[in-house]
Structure formats: structure tokens, C-alpha cells
Design an enzyme around this catalytic site. Structure first.
Site, PDB file in Angstrom:
ATOM      1  N   SER A 151      -9.775  14.413  -6.646  1.00 49.29           N
ATOM      2  CA  SER A 151     -10.391  14.488  -5.316  1.00 49.29           C
ATOM      3  C   SER A 151     -10.865  15.911  -5.072  1.00 49.29           C
ATOM      4  CB  SER A 151      -9.362  14.098  -4.251  1.00 49.29           C
ATOM      5  OG  SER A 151      -9.778  14.552  -2.978  1.00 49.29           O
ATOM      6  N   TYR A 166      -1.181  14.783  -0.761  1.00 48.41           N
ATOM      7  CA  TYR A 166      -2.322  14.267  -1.529  1.00 48.41           C
ATOM      8  C   TYR A 166      -3.029  15.410  -2.266  1.00 48.41           C
ATOM      9  CZ  TYR A 166      -6.662  11.667  -2.452  1.00 48.41           C
ATOM     10  OH  TYR A 166      -7.748  11.065  -3.061  1.00 48.41           O
TER      11      TYR A 166
HETATM   12  P1  NAP Z   1      -7.735   2.093  -2.783  1.00 51.48           P
HETATM   13  O1  NAP Z   1      -8.829   1.202  -2.377  1.00 51.48           O
HETATM   14  O2  NAP Z   1      -6.593   2.319  -1.841  1.00 51.48           O
HETATM   15  O3  NAP Z   1      -7.166   1.565  -4.186  1.00 51.48           O
HETATM   16  C1  NAP Z   1      -6.027   2.153  -4.763  1.00 51.48           C
HETATM   17  C2  NAP Z   1      -5.617   1.364  -5.978  1.00 51.48           C
HETATM   18  O4  NAP Z   1      -4.412   1.953  -6.500  1.00 51.48           O
HETATM   19  C3  NAP Z   1      -5.316  -0.084  -5.647  1.00 51.48           C
HETATM   20  O5  NAP Z   1      -5.808  -0.924  -6.680  1.00 51.48           O
HETATM   21  C4  NAP Z   1      -3.800  -0.116  -5.638  1.00 51.48           C
HETATM   22  O6  NAP Z   1      -3.350  -1.396  -6.030  1.00 51.48           O
HETATM   23  C5  NAP Z   1      -3.450   0.923  -6.698  1.00 51.48           C
HETATM   24  N1  NAP Z   1      -2.097   1.426  -6.507  1.00 51.48           N
HETATM   25  C6  NAP Z   1      -1.610   2.146  -5.466  1.00 51.48           C
HETATM   26  N2  NAP Z   1      -0.290   2.345  -5.611  1.00 51.48           N
HETATM   27  C7  NAP Z   1       0.071   1.762  -6.787  1.00 51.48           C
HETATM   28  C8  NAP Z   1       1.305   1.621  -7.488  1.00 51.48           C
HETATM   29  N3  NAP Z   1       2.451   2.127  -6.998  1.00 51.48           N
HETATM   30  N4  NAP Z   1       1.311   0.954  -8.647  1.00 51.48           N
HETATM   31  C9  NAP Z   1       0.165   0.412  -9.146  1.00 51.48           C
HETATM   32  N5  NAP Z   1      -1.029   0.516  -8.532  1.00 51.48           N
HETATM   33  C10 NAP Z   1      -1.071   1.176  -7.358  1.00 51.48           C
HETATM   34  O7  NAP Z   1      -8.262   3.553  -3.158  1.00 51.48           O
HETATM   35  P2  NAP Z   1      -9.635   4.075  -3.793  1.00 51.48           P
HETATM   36  O8  NAP Z   1     -10.375   4.754  -2.719  1.00 51.48           O
HETATM   37  O9  NAP Z   1     -10.286   3.039  -4.626  1.00 51.48           O
HETATM   38  O10 NAP Z   1      -9.036   5.242  -4.715  1.00 51.48           O
HETATM   39  C11 NAP Z   1      -9.008   5.191  -6.118  1.00 51.48           C
HETATM   40  C12 NAP Z   1      -8.785   6.617  -6.614  1.00 51.48           C
HETATM   41  O11 NAP Z   1      -9.861   7.446  -6.189  1.00 51.48           O
HETATM   42  C13 NAP Z   1      -7.518   7.255  -6.067  1.00 51.48           C
HETATM   43  O12 NAP Z   1      -6.886   8.028  -7.067  1.00 51.48           O
HETATM   44  C14 NAP Z   1      -8.027   8.154  -4.956  1.00 51.48           C
HETATM   45  O13 NAP Z   1      -7.168   9.232  -4.718  1.00 51.48           O
HETATM   46  C15 NAP Z   1      -9.360   8.598  -5.532  1.00 51.48           C
HETATM   47  N6  NAP Z   1     -10.353   9.058  -4.551  1.00 51.48           N
HETATM   48  C16 NAP Z   1     -10.931   8.188  -3.687  1.00 51.48           C
HETATM   49  C17 NAP Z   1     -11.885   8.670  -2.781  1.00 51.48           C
HETATM   50  C18 NAP Z   1     -12.589   7.752  -1.811  1.00 51.48           C
HETATM   51  O14 NAP Z   1     -13.362   8.228  -0.982  1.00 51.48           O
HETATM   52  N7  NAP Z   1     -12.357   6.465  -1.839  1.00 51.48           N
HETATM   53  C19 NAP Z   1     -12.241  10.022  -2.763  1.00 51.48           C
HETATM   54  C20 NAP Z   1     -11.621  10.875  -3.671  1.00 51.48           C
HETATM   55  C21 NAP Z   1     -10.690  10.377  -4.563  1.00 51.48           C
HETATM   56  P3  NAP Z   1      -2.107  -2.192  -5.386  1.00 51.48           P
HETATM   57  O15 NAP Z   1      -1.999  -1.786  -3.960  1.00 51.48           O
HETATM   58  O16 NAP Z   1      -2.493  -3.606  -5.622  1.00 51.48           O
HETATM   59  O17 NAP Z   1      -0.947  -1.748  -6.229  1.00 51.48           O
END
Ligand code: NAP
Length: 256
Positions: A151, A166
């Protein structure tokens, strides 16, 4: 872009956090490019919907998707996953370490220890345990590719107040990935990248920014082709950051 392995069999790609958001989009794009996807998350229903969608793709592996419903905080299960993948394929071609949690946006002195531990467990320690478990399999690939989703909060000059766990976890992930890149550079075909997606339309972003109109954000599907490219044998950069907002590969700079 096709991601078949050197012998023409599908490349094996493990995507963590594949039940929704960026991981789901990456899993679909990898499957559409011909890879066999190993999809990991806790939510079984989300994984099954992903499998349905992948099976409907014209170019999908007829073997379907391998679903791994598990909690990444179960570190012993990560070790067992490495064993299971070894027994089935003897190698791993791509690891997308995407799963992440936001924790709570709150001042550091208010934060409860469980939230801190959970954020570190999922965002940092699980990714180290994945490296530890999967490195022998990645080394057996003709072109092992690793992408960790970081991030902008990890590296921006002025850190935001209240994003402590985070931001700390993503800074640690950056160091972890760069260390692994350095350790694999001369001794393997493994290449390791960090990806900064910038703000994308996902559940995590909506939780972090409840007042924001999601329609103003780009979708994970727009980033997914780049994840496929970074996971392909043709990708040669390592130890660097791909910034989706700028569409640039950036080197980390030493302080002056
Ligand atoms: P999201 O929609 O909340 O998805 C997160 C994923 O991680 C879900 O599939 C969730 O699946 C899985 N997860 C969470 N805890 C887990 C655990 N204990 N064991 C196994 N799986 C787990 O988030 P996203 O926005 O797609 O984020 C994906 C990545 O991108 C993350 O690392 C986030 O920090 C990074 N990121 C996102 C953004 C953004 O704007 N969206 C920006 C910068 C970085 P379950 O809940 O089914 O386990």
C-alpha cells in the site's frame, strides 16, 4: 497474455485473498490466461462463486480451480499447504500474496493488542510463512514469480494518523519482499515484486473511506492484467514496486 509453463502444462498460481476484491480479480485474470489457480481465503461461498466464474471462462483449465478455504493466521496450515502443493504438482509457478486486513483506524495508544496481532499475522507473518513453505516449490518452477500487494501508506513521506497497524504491516511487507528478492536473485529463477494498487473499489477501501463514492474509484479488474503480466515467465524485474496509479515500476531508493 498466456502464462503456460515451459512444457505447455498450465502454470500453477496461488492467490491469497481470492474470495473478493483484488485477489478475486487476479484469480479470474490468471485463469483466463490459462493458469491453474489455487484460490485461498476463509469464505467458502466466495471461493465457490469464483470457481463457478472461472469454469465458465472459454480458456480456463478444464481441471477447474483448486479451492483452499483456510485462515492464514493458521500458520501450521500454511506448512501443510506447501506439502499438499508439492505432492500434487511438485512446483509452484506464481504466488500472489494479496490477502490483507485493515485492522482499525484508531490512535496507536487506543489500539487493542488483538487487532495489532491480527493485522501483523495476516499482512506480514503469513506472507513470511508462505515464503518459508513455498520457496522450495517456487525454485522448482522454470520461472517462479511472486507478487505481494502493498500500500502507498507504507512508503509515503507523511504517514497518516490512525493507520498505524496497517501502515506498519505494509512497511514490514515491503522489507520482507525486498529481502526475498535479494535472496533469490542469483540463486534461482524467482522474481519478486511489490504492487501498490492505489485506491481501488473494494470492501476494504469502503471500510477505510466510508464517505467516498466507490464509483469514483478504479476497479480491481483494471489492475488484474498487470498482476498476470508480473506473474508471467517474461517478467524480469525483481525487488521493485509496481505503482498502478503511475503505471510505473519504481526502484526503492537509498536515503541520501
Ligand atoms: P478485501 O476486499 O477486503 O479482500 C481481502 C481478501 O483477503 C479477502 O479475500 C479475504 O478473504 C482475505 N483475507 C483476509 N483475512 C484473511 C485471513 N485471515 N485468511 C485468509 N484470507 C484472508 O480487500 P482488497 O481491497 O481486495 O485488498 C487486497 C489487498 O490489497 C490487501 O493486501 C490490501 O491491503 C491491498 N490494498 C488494497 C487497496 C484498495 O484500495 N482496495 C489499496 C492498497 C492496498 P476472507 O475474508 O474470505 O478470508
Amino acid at each position: 497474455m498466456s502464462v503456460s509453463s515451459h512444457d505447455g502444462s498450465p502454470r500453477i498460481a496461488l492467490v491469497t485473498g481470492a474470495s473478493r476484491g483484488i485477489g478475486r480479480a487476479a484469480a479470474i485474470a490468471l485463469a483466463a490466461s490459462g493458469a491453474h489457480v489455487v484460490a485461498l481465503a476463509r469464505t467458502q461461498g466466495g471461493l465457490e462463486e469464483l470457481d463457478d466464474e472461472i469454469r465458465a471462462l472459454p480458456n480456463a483449465d478444464p481441471g477447474g480451480t483448486t479451492l483452499v478455504p483456510m485462515d492464514l493466521r493458521d500458520f501450521a496450515a500454511i506448512d501443510r499447504l506447501g506439502e499438499a502443493l508439492y505432492r500434487r504438482w511438485g512446483r509452484l509457478d506464481a504466488l500472489v500474496g494479496n490477502a490483507g486486513v485493515l485492522g482499525l483506524l484508531t490512535p496507536l495508544h487506543h489500539l487493542d493488542p488483538k487487532t495489532w496481532d491480527d493485522v501483523m499475522a495476516v499482512n506480514v507473518t503469513a506472507n513470511w510463512r508462505l515464503i518459508r513453505s513455498l520457496d522450495p516449490l517456487l525454485r522448482r518452477s522454470a520461472a517462479g514469480r511472486v507478487a505481494f500487494i502493498t500500500s502507498g501508506v507504507a512508503s509515503r513521506a507523511e504517514l497518516r494518523a490512525y493507520w498505524g497497524p496497517y501502515a506498519t504491516s505494509k512497511a514490514a511487507l515491503d522489507a520482507l519482499a525486498r529481502t526475498y528478492a535479494a535472496e533469490t536473485l542469483n540463486t534461482s529463477n524467482i522474481r519478486v515484486m511489490l504492487i501498490n494498487p492505489g485506491p481501488l473499489r473494494t470492501a476494504m477501501r469502503a471500510t477505510a473511506m466510508p464517505g467516498e463514492d466507490p464509483a469514483t474509484l478504479r476497479k480491481p479488474e483494471e489492475l488484474a492484467p498487470k498482476i498476470v503480466e508480473i506473474c508471467s515467465p517474461a517478467w524480469s524485474e525483481t525487488g521493485k514496486l509496481y505503482d498502478f496509479g503511475a503505471d510505473k515500476v519504481l526502484a526503492f531508493r537509498s536515503p541520501a
